[in-house]
Design a protein around this motif. Structure first.
Motif, PDB file in Angstrom:
ATOM      1  N   PHE A 158      20.695 -13.116  17.063  1.00  0.00           N
ATOM      2  CA  PHE A 158      21.025 -11.704  17.272  1.00  0.00           C
ATOM      3  C   PHE A 158      21.244 -10.978  15.943  1.00  0.00           C
ATOM      4  CE2 PHE A 158      22.379 -13.883  21.179  1.00  0.00           C
ATOM      5  CZ  PHE A 158      21.595 -13.197  22.087  1.00  0.00           C
ATOM      6  N   GLY A 159      22.000 -11.586  15.031  1.00  0.00           N
ATOM      7  CA  GLY A 159      22.197 -10.971  13.729  1.00  0.00           C
ATOM      8  C   GLY A 159      20.893 -10.877  12.948  1.00  0.00           C
ATOM      9  N   THR A 160      20.102 -11.948  13.005  1.00  0.00           N
ATOM     10  CA  THR A 160      18.813 -11.946  12.313  1.00  0.00           C
ATOM     11  C   THR A 160      17.904 -10.849  12.857  1.00  0.00           C
ATOM     12  OG1 THR A 160      18.880 -14.282  11.715  1.00  0.00           O
ATOM     13  CG2 THR A 160      16.705 -13.285  11.942  1.00  0.00           C
ATOM     14  N   ALA A 161      17.799 -10.739  14.172  1.00  0.00           N
ATOM     15  CA  ALA A 161      16.926  -9.735  14.777  1.00  0.00           C
ATOM     16  C   ALA A 161      17.357  -8.331  14.384  1.00  0.00           C
ATOM     17  CB  ALA A 161      16.920  -9.884  16.296  1.00  0.00           C
ATOM     18  N   ALA A 162      18.662  -8.089  14.385  1.00  0.00           N
ATOM     19  CA  ALA A 162      19.159  -6.762  14.020  1.00  0.00           C
ATOM     20  C   ALA A 162      18.859  -6.437  12.565  1.00  0.00           C
ATOM     21  CB  ALA A 162      20.661  -6.686  14.283  1.00  0.00           C
TER      22      ALA A 162
END
Length: 290
Positions: A209-213
């Motif tokens: 989730f952090g990577t995608a954001a």
């Protein structure tokens, strides 16, 4: 020489209406310093430890993890700029300083500068290391393709399929290639041990989730160079920008624009996008000399 060992404490913060336990490393003695790691797929407070050790003789360094990042279980919060601004407000309420130094790497730069404006007298001086404001996909592909970035983010956030996409793009070979391409300047420093440590960070539950954001520009603190430069107004303390000599071309151009703005003091240091980790002694020397 004895290597300083950090003491880990956890700040129980409330961000966006949710409890966010925030592990922090504390290291050194002297005037207070806050060290914020960059945002990336491999972001963790541990990347700031080499610099903290280099500064530990004169500063008591506080190294927190960002919400949604780090080598630990991650609280689920809305991954958007408002959350990260609110996180720094909560952090500074729990650990108010004042700080002789506020140090931010990469994408943390815009958030630190904005926080310094909201919290006058909290920071005596800001240091921005290889500062960036635009995520990897918008930087590489341009704003014209921004509608695609949201679709990519949603795909990575999907159950099952998203996890498969994420794992395919954070394998050890991919991490090694990424680090040699733009994170470290000297490929010899990208050792199997370094890659293993970074891979461990990406394997944390919910890491996608952090990577995608971040990768899709969802955590960009501003949406233009002009807006980024506008952060550096009269309401912020003196700012030192450490421009890494081997930064990628497009990111380096944004650093150069900031350095040429007349709103900061600029120094050049070796390294690419993580000089604080790869060349910590040189980075610390530049901070002390400014």
């Amino acid at each position: 020489m004895t290597v300083p060992v950090p003491v880990t404490r956890t700040l129980d913060l409330t961000v966006a209406g949710r409890r966010v336990p925030t592990p922090c490393d504390v290291l050194g003695e002297g005037s207070e310093a806050l060290l914020l790691p960059a945002l990336s797929s491999i972001s963790a407070r541990e990347e700031m430890l080499p610099l903290a050790r280099a500064l530990s003789g004169s500063h008591r360094c506080l190294l927190p993890d960002w919400p949604g990042f780090g080598a630990h279980d991650r609280a689920r919060v809305p991954l958007e700029p408002a959350t990260f601004h609110a996180f720094l407000d909560a952090l500074l309420a729990a650990a108010p300083g004042p700080y002789a130094l506020g140090i931010a790497a990469g994408h943390a730069a815009g958030y630190l500068v904005a926080a310094a404006a909201r919290h006058p007298q909290t920071f005596q001086k800001l240091v921005l290391i290889a500062p960036t404001w635009r995520g990897p996909l918008p930087t590489a592909m341009g704003e014209a393709r921004r509608p695609w970035f949201g679709r990519i983010r949603k795909a990575v956030e999907m159950p099952v399929v998203g996890e498969a996409l994420y794992r395919a793009n954070i394998s050890r070979p991919v991490i090694g290639k990424m680090m040699r391409a733009h994170v470290f300047a000297d490929s010899a420093h990208v050792t199997p041990e370094v890659i293993a440590d970074k891979h461990r960070i990406t394997r944390q539950r919910g890491g996608r989730f952090g990577t995608a954001a971040f990768v899709t520009g969802g955590l960009d603190p501003v949406d233009s160079r002009e807006a980024f430069l506008d952060l550096f107004g009269r309401d912020v303390p003196p700012v030192l920008v450490l421009r890494s000599e081997s930064a990628p071309r497009r990111s380096g151009a944004e650093m150069d624009a900031l350095c040429a703005s007349g709103r900061v003091v600029a120094r050049r240091i070796p390294g690419a996008l993580s000089p604080h980790e790869e060349f910590s002694r040189e980075t610390a020397a530049a901070i002390r000399a400014a």
